[in-house]
Design a protein around this motif. Structure first.
Motif, short mmCIF file in Angstrom:
data_model
loop_
_atom_site.label_atom_id
_atom_site.label_comp_id
_atom_site.label_asym_id
_atom_site.label_seq_id
_atom_site.Cartn_x
_atom_site.Cartn_y
_atom_site.Cartn_z
N ALA A 145 0.83 -1.21 0.00
CA ALA A 145 0.00 0.00 0.00
C ALA A 145 0.86 1.26 0.00
N VAL A 146 1.97 1.22 0.75
CA VAL A 146 2.87 2.37 0.79
C VAL A 146 3.69 2.47 -0.49
N GLY A 147 4.22 1.34 -0.94
CA GLY A 147 5.06 1.34 -2.13
C GLY A 147 4.34 1.77 -3.39
N GLY A 148 3.05 1.51 -3.45
CA GLY A 148 2.29 1.88 -4.64
C GLY A 148 2.19 3.37 -4.86
N ARG A 149 2.50 4.17 -3.83
CA ARG A 149 2.42 5.63 -3.95
C ARG A 149 3.78 6.27 -4.23
N LEU A 150 4.83 5.47 -4.32
CA LEU A 150 6.17 6.01 -4.54
C LEU A 150 6.41 6.32 -6.02
N PRO A 151 7.45 7.10 -6.33
CA PRO A 151 7.82 7.32 -7.73
C PRO A 151 8.15 5.99 -8.42
N ARG A 153 10.63 4.41 -10.14
CA ARG A 153 11.79 3.55 -9.89
C ARG A 153 11.76 2.98 -8.48
N ALA A 154 11.49 3.82 -7.49
CA ALA A 154 11.42 3.34 -6.11
C ALA A 154 10.23 2.39 -5.94
N ARG A 155 9.13 2.67 -6.62
CA ARG A 155 7.94 1.81 -6.51
C ARG A 155 8.24 0.39 -6.98
N ALA A 156 8.91 0.26 -8.12
CA ALA A 156 9.21 -1.07 -8.65
C ALA A 156 10.10 -1.85 -7.70
N LEU A 157 11.11 -1.18 -7.12
CA LEU A 157 12.02 -1.86 -6.20
C LEU A 157 11.32 -2.27 -4.91
N VAL A 158 10.53 -1.37 -4.34
CA VAL A 158 9.85 -1.67 -3.07
C VAL A 158 8.81 -2.77 -3.25
N LEU A 159 8.02 -2.68 -4.31
CA LEU A 159 7.02 -3.72 -4.56
C LEU A 159 7.68 -5.06 -4.87
N LEU A 204 1.58 -8.01 -5.05
CA LEU A 204 2.62 -6.99 -5.17
C LEU A 204 3.44 -7.18 -6.45
N LEU A 205 3.75 -8.42 -6.80
CA LEU A 205 4.54 -8.66 -8.00
C LEU A 205 3.77 -8.24 -9.24
N THR A 206 2.48 -8.55 -9.29
CA THR A 206 1.66 -8.14 -10.43
C THR A 206 1.63 -6.63 -10.55
N SER A 207 1.45 -5.94 -9.43
CA SER A 207 1.43 -4.49 -9.44
C SER A 207 2.78 -3.92 -9.87
N ALA A 208 3.87 -4.53 -9.39
CA ALA A 208 5.21 -4.05 -9.74
C ALA A 208 5.47 -4.19 -11.23
N LEU A 209 5.08 -5.31 -11.82
CA LEU A 209 5.34 -5.54 -13.24
C LEU A 209 4.47 -4.65 -14.12
N GLN A 210 3.28 -4.31 -13.64
CA GLN A 210 2.39 -3.47 -14.43
C GLN A 210 2.75 -1.99 -14.33
N ARG A 211 3.32 -1.57 -13.19
CA ARG A 211 3.49 -0.15 -12.94
C ARG A 211 4.95 0.28 -12.79
N GLY A 212 5.88 -0.59 -13.13
CA GLY A 212 7.28 -0.23 -12.97
C GLY A 212 8.19 -1.07 -13.84
N SER A 213 9.47 -0.95 -13.62
CA SER A 213 10.47 -1.67 -14.40
C SER A 213 10.45 -3.15 -14.06
#
Length: 277
Positions: A145-151, A153-159, A204-213
């Motif tokens: 929930a917190v990581g999804g609001r980050l910029p 590059r940081a969002r992809a790493l945190v998620l 989280l992995l699905t969100s990371a792949l859809q919204r980040g690197s």
């Protein structure tokens, strides 16, 4: 170790088969995620990928009940090497010389681990470890929930890290479950940690792949699902190596994980390279 390697082959091959099915579904017309999923579910490749995921999970459980967590974690990270090789054949993706070398490095690291790893530890860990795993699974959801609001590059790493922590909870929870009796499972915090950790990890992995690197998120996932669980296995669950081969196990683990990180872009099946005219 054979079960761990079999799980890696299943997961890595399933990724490519599902990618092929998803692309074929997209080629049949536009649509939202739900429409594309329904079209993909009609294809044998996607169903075969799901079956391989299920078989891989069963092999993962068998491996975790037989060999140290550090060996299983490194083997699962090696599924990226399987995806890379399968994609180069089935999706005609071009692997660079460095990536082919990384595949070889992963294989070398797993060979070292196979030689050095002993049997799983017999310790159940300190009192309350199962509850700590359940709390960690809940923390993974909060991290998402917190990581999804980050910029970006940081969002992809945190998620990605969060997803890795969730998969790590699954690895440890499998070791903590003492009985498969339904009545015992209903009262076991480790069983709930396994379900919550696995669900949170996929989310989280699905969100990371859809919204980040893809590369950044997959690298974070590999680190999160290997290092922490390996330390818990060694420090609290009694995982050991063969006599005098601790150095080889450490080297093999580091080499296998480093090779997997070099193949991080295959965390999501890569796009096929268009044929030259």
């Amino acid at each position: 170790m054979v079960c761990a390697l079999g799980a890696a082959v299943c997961f890595g091959t399933a990724t490519v088969l599902q990618a092929m099915a998803a692309r074929a579904a997209a080629a049949h017309g536009p649509g939202g995620d739900a429409a594309l999923l329904l079209r993909a579910l009609r294809q044998w490749r996607y169903l075969a990928g799901l079956a391989l995921d299920g078989l891989g999970f069963l092999l993962q459980i068998a491996a975790l009940r037989s060999i140290p967590i550090y060996a299983v974690g490194a083997a699962l990270a090696a599924s990226l090497a399987v995806t890379a090789v399968a994609a180069s054949r089935l999706l005609r993706t071009r692997l660079s010389g460095v990536e082919w070398a990384a595949v070889g490095v992963v294989c070398a690291g797993l060979a070292m681990l196979g030689l050095a790893s002993g049997t799983e530890g017999e310790s159940s860990g300190p009192a309350g470890l199962d509850w700590w795993m359940l709390a960690t699974a809940g923390a993974v959801l909060l991290l998402g929930a917190v990581g999804g609001r980050l910029p970006e590059r940081a969002r992809a790493l945190v998620l990605g890290l969060g997803a890795g922590f969730g998969f790590g909870v699954v690895e440890v929870a499998v070791r903590l479950i003492d009985s498969l009796d339904p009545y015992d499972l209903l009262r076991d915090p480790a069983a709930y940690a396994l379900l919550l950790g696995g669900g949170a990890a996929f989310l989280l992995l699905t969100s990371a792949l859809q919204r980040g690197s893809v590369t950044t998120s997959t690298a974070g996932m590999v680190i999160g699902e290997t290092v922490g669980p390996a330390l818990i296995g060694v420090v609290w669950l009694g995982d050991r190596t063969r006599e005098g081969l601790a150095w080889l196990a450490v080297l093999g683990f580091a080499v296998a994980v480093a090779g997997a990180l070099a193949l991080a872009r295959f965390g999501e099946a890569p796009q096929a390279v268009p044929e030259e005219a």
